[in-house]
Design an enzyme around this catalytic site. Sequence first.
Site: not given
Length: 251
Positions: A9, A11, A96, A98, A167, A173, A213
Site C-alpha cells: 500500500n 499510500k 483502511h 486512515e 491492521e 507506521g 510495521s
Amino acid sequence: MRKNIVAGNWKMNTTLEEGVELANEINGLLKGKKANCDVVICVPFTHLVAVKGVIDEGVMGLGAENCSEHEKGAYTGEVSAAMVKSTGADHVILGHSERRQYFGENNEQLLAKTKLALANGLTPIFCVGEVLEERENGSFNEVVKGQVEALFSLEPADFAKIIIAYEPVWAIGTGKTATAEQAQDMHAHIRSVIAEKYGKELADNTSILYGGSCKPTNAKELFAKPDVDGGLIGGAALKADSFMGIIEAFD
Ligand code: 13P
C-alpha cells in the site's frame, strides 16, 4: 485452499515518475524469481495506468487504494470502481484505518464501496483493526468483529471474493508491530466470525493479511502463524529490496 498474498500500500507517496520506476524494479525482481505467494501493489489513482504498463502479465496484481461509494455522476474529485477497473487494476483497498479516521468512512459507506468494487470485478482488500485505546481496554475483538460484520449482508459468493487485512491502528507506521501471537489470535478470531456466518469452508478459504510495521525482519515469524496468510505493507513497500524481503518470507 486460501492464497498467501503480500500486498503493498503505497499510500500518498511517490511522484508518477518515482512510482513507475519502483513498479518496474519490483516487476524485474519478481520476474527473476518465482514468488511463493501472490503479490499485489496498490498505488495512487494517478499512477494506475502507467504502472499497469510496466507490469508483466501474471507477475503481480495492481490495485487502487480506495474507490467511491457512488456508481457515477456529480461527485467532483471522486474515482469510481468502474474507473479503477478500466485502468487494468484488479484490486482495491477499502476501509483502511486512515480512510476511516481522517475521512470519516463508516460501515455503510464501506459496504456500498465493497458492493461496487465486486460488481466491477475488483477484489477488495478490506481493512479492519482496533485503535490503541480499544486494544488497551480489551474491546478489540468486539470492535473488529463489528467491522467484519459490516459486510455480512453480502451473498456468500461475493464475500468469498474478499481479502481481509487486519491492521491494528497502533501498529501502523509506528514501528510497533503486533506480536505474532497477537496477530494469530486476532486472525483466528476473524476466521471464526466469518465461519459462524458463512461456514467453515468459506472461512478457511479467506485470505487474512496482517498489516502494521511489517518488515523483512519480522515477516517470517508473522507469516509462519497458521491464520496469517501474508501482509499488507506500507512503508516497507516503498523500497523494492525491503518489499522483496517480505515476499521472500514465504520461501
Ligand atoms: P506500515 O507498514 O507503514 O506500518 O503501514 C501499514 C499499512 O497501513 C498498510 O496498509
